[in-house]
Design an enzyme around this catalytic site. Structure first.
Site, PDB file in Angstrom:
ATOM      1  N   ARG A 202      -4.088   5.301  -2.796  1.00 24.64           N
ATOM      2  CA  ARG A 202      -3.709   4.158  -2.611  1.00 24.64           C
ATOM      3  C   ARG A 202      -4.855   2.963  -2.143  1.00 24.64           C
ATOM      4  NH1 ARG A 202       2.352   4.079  -0.149  1.00 24.64           N
ATOM      5  NH2 ARG A 202       1.358   2.320   1.068  1.00 24.64           N
TER       6      ARG A 202
ATOM      7  N   ARG B 258      11.726  -4.764   6.491  1.00 20.26           N
ATOM      8  CA  ARG B 258      10.506  -4.391   7.447  1.00 20.26           C
ATOM      9  C   ARG B 258      10.361  -5.349   8.511  1.00 20.26           C
ATOM     10  NH1 ARG B 258       7.320  -1.072   3.758  1.00 20.26           N
ATOM     11  NH2 ARG B 258       5.227  -1.099   4.485  1.00 20.26           N
TER      12      ARG B 258
ATOM     13  N   LYS C 125       8.286   9.462   4.128  1.00 15.53           N
ATOM     14  CA  LYS C 125       9.311   8.856   3.448  1.00 15.53           C
ATOM     15  C   LYS C 125       9.441   8.948   1.971  1.00 15.53           C
ATOM     16  CE  LYS C 125       8.066   4.856   4.833  1.00 15.53           C
ATOM     17  NZ  LYS C 125       7.677   3.528   4.491  1.00 15.53           N
TER      18      LYS C 125
ATOM     19  N   ARG D 181      -1.500  -1.636   9.184  1.00 20.41           N
ATOM     20  CA  ARG D 181      -0.107  -1.501   8.734  1.00 20.41           C
ATOM     21  C   ARG D 181       0.590  -0.844  10.215  1.00 20.41           C
ATOM     22  NH1 ARG D 181      -1.826   2.654   4.233  1.00 20.41           N
ATOM     23  NH2 ARG D 181       0.737   2.887   3.643  1.00 20.41           N
TER      24      ARG D 181
ATOM     25  N   ARG E 283      -4.230  11.557   1.587  1.00 19.66           N
ATOM     26  CA  ARG E 283      -2.944  11.340   0.666  1.00 19.66           C
ATOM     27  C   ARG E 283      -3.664  10.856  -0.705  1.00 19.66           C
ATOM     28  NH1 ARG E 283       2.111   7.788   2.143  1.00 19.66           N
ATOM     29  NH2 ARG E 283       0.801   5.847   2.302  1.00 19.66           N
TER      30      ARG E 283
HETATM   31  P1  AMP Z   1       4.678   1.005   1.538  1.00 23.88           P
HETATM   32  O1  AMP Z   1       4.610   1.557   0.279  1.00 23.88           O
HETATM   33  O2  AMP Z   1       6.157   1.053   2.019  1.00 23.88           O
HETATM   34  O3  AMP Z   1       3.922   1.651   2.787  1.00 23.88           O
HETATM   35  O4  AMP Z   1       4.256  -0.471   1.319  1.00 23.88           O
HETATM   36  C1  AMP Z   1       2.916  -0.824   1.259  1.00 23.88           C
HETATM   37  C2  AMP Z   1       2.839  -2.273   1.294  1.00 23.88           C
HETATM   38  O5  AMP Z   1       3.814  -2.979   0.493  1.00 23.88           O
HETATM   39  C3  AMP Z   1       3.015  -2.631   2.922  1.00 23.88           C
HETATM   40  O6  AMP Z   1       1.918  -2.532   3.379  1.00 23.88           O
HETATM   41  C4  AMP Z   1       3.004  -4.314   2.335  1.00 23.88           C
HETATM   42  O7  AMP Z   1       1.829  -5.014   2.076  1.00 23.88           O
HETATM   43  C5  AMP Z   1       3.956  -4.247   1.425  1.00 23.88           C
HETATM   44  N1  AMP Z   1       5.452  -4.079   1.525  1.00 23.88           N
HETATM   45  C6  AMP Z   1       6.028  -2.980   1.054  1.00 23.88           C
HETATM   46  N2  AMP Z   1       7.732  -3.367   1.505  1.00 23.88           N
HETATM   47  C7  AMP Z   1       7.487  -4.658   2.050  1.00 23.88           C
HETATM   48  C8  AMP Z   1       8.461  -5.367   2.595  1.00 23.88           C
HETATM   49  N3  AMP Z   1       9.885  -5.446   2.837  1.00 23.88           N
HETATM   50  N4  AMP Z   1       8.199  -6.603   3.036  1.00 23.88           N
HETATM   51  C9  AMP Z   1       6.970  -7.131   2.983  1.00 23.88           C
HETATM   52  N5  AMP Z   1       5.836  -6.169   2.399  1.00 23.88           N
HETATM   53  C10 AMP Z   1       6.191  -5.030   1.973  1.00 23.88           C
END
Ligand code: AMP
Length: 220
Positions: A159, A85, A10, A170, A124
């Site tokens: 990360r 989410r 993404k 996740r 990554r």
């Molecule tokens: P991402 O960068 O989208 O993979 O998000 C990394 C982490 O941020 C996720 O595993 C969650 O811990 C948190 N996170 C991101 N977006 C959300 C959301 N919409 N609701 C809750 N937690 C989120």
């Protein structure tokens, strides 16, 4: 909007869209990672929750998203990635859109199997200065010099949640909480699906096509 499991690509595709369409990329993950650097109670809570692979409390994301989307640069469109989410967030997003007078737009689902994602996660790397994304295990996406960004010379980092243990949490969260929103958007007839097991260029071509055609109806 992008919906996809962790490390499906993404972020990479969003960068390409920003470059071509000049619209902002709103990623709740990026916003939360910024806040997690703060030396405060909320910063600590977010750091620990994100690193564990669990979702942060819904209410925190609502405020962040509404504030960000109401800024001037979103008036002509934006890419939203990482939000909603779960079903509660999807319903709240409808309300936020209504308050801001925005349309839901196109929802793009990037599908990819768990084993491929696991492989991607461990390799990554991100640039701490410009955010460029690499993968040291994929020849075509590796930086020329390991740990240095090809674009700006910044340092690459991994990360805190890009490890097998967090990935499993996740991924499980994605299946349990995020997958139900796919049905929600199918029913609204705004969802388009793309196979994520393809090259970055091919996936982007399909996204360009979806955007230009503006087709929204994949599941009649
Ligand atoms: P991402 O960068 O989208 O993979 O998000 C990394 C982490 O941020 C996720 O595993 C969650 O811990 C948190 N996170 C991101 N977006 C959300 C959301 N919409 N609701 C809750 N937690 C989120």
């Amino acid at each position: 909007m992008f919906i996809a499991p962790p490390a499906a690509g993404k972020g990479t595709q969003a960068e390409l869209i920003v470059e071509k369409y000049h619209i902002p990329h709103i990623s709740t993950g990026d916003i939360l990672r910024e806040i997690s650097k703060e030396d405060s109670e909320i910063g600590k809570y977010i750091y620990e929750t994100v690193a564990s692979g669990n979702l942060v409390k819904d209410e925190i994301t609502y405020q962040l998203i509404e504030e960000r989307l109401s800024r001037e640069d979103c008036k002509n469109g934006y890419i939203i990635d990482g939000f909603p989410r779960n079903l509660e967030q999807a319903k709240e997003y409808d309300k936020i859109l209504k308050r801001l007078g925005y349309d839901i737009g196109i929802v793009i689902l990037i599908s990819i199997d768990e084993k491929s994602l696991e492989k991607r996660i461990v390799g990554r790397r991100l640039c701490e200065d410009c955010g460029a994304i690499y993968n040291i295990n994929e020849k075509e996406n590796a930086p020329q010099i390991e740990s240095i960004c090809d674009i700006c010379g910044g340092k690459l980092f991994q990360r805190a949640d890009d490890n097998i243990e967090s990935f499993q949490t996740r991924y499980k969260t994605y299946i349990e909480k995020t997958e139900p929103i796919i049905k929600y958007y199918k029913e609204k007839k705004v969802l388009k699906e793309i196979d994520g097991n393809d090259t970055i260029e091919n996936i982007f071509r399909k996204i360009e096509n979806i955007i230009s055609v503006g087709e929204k109806n994949d599941y009649d």
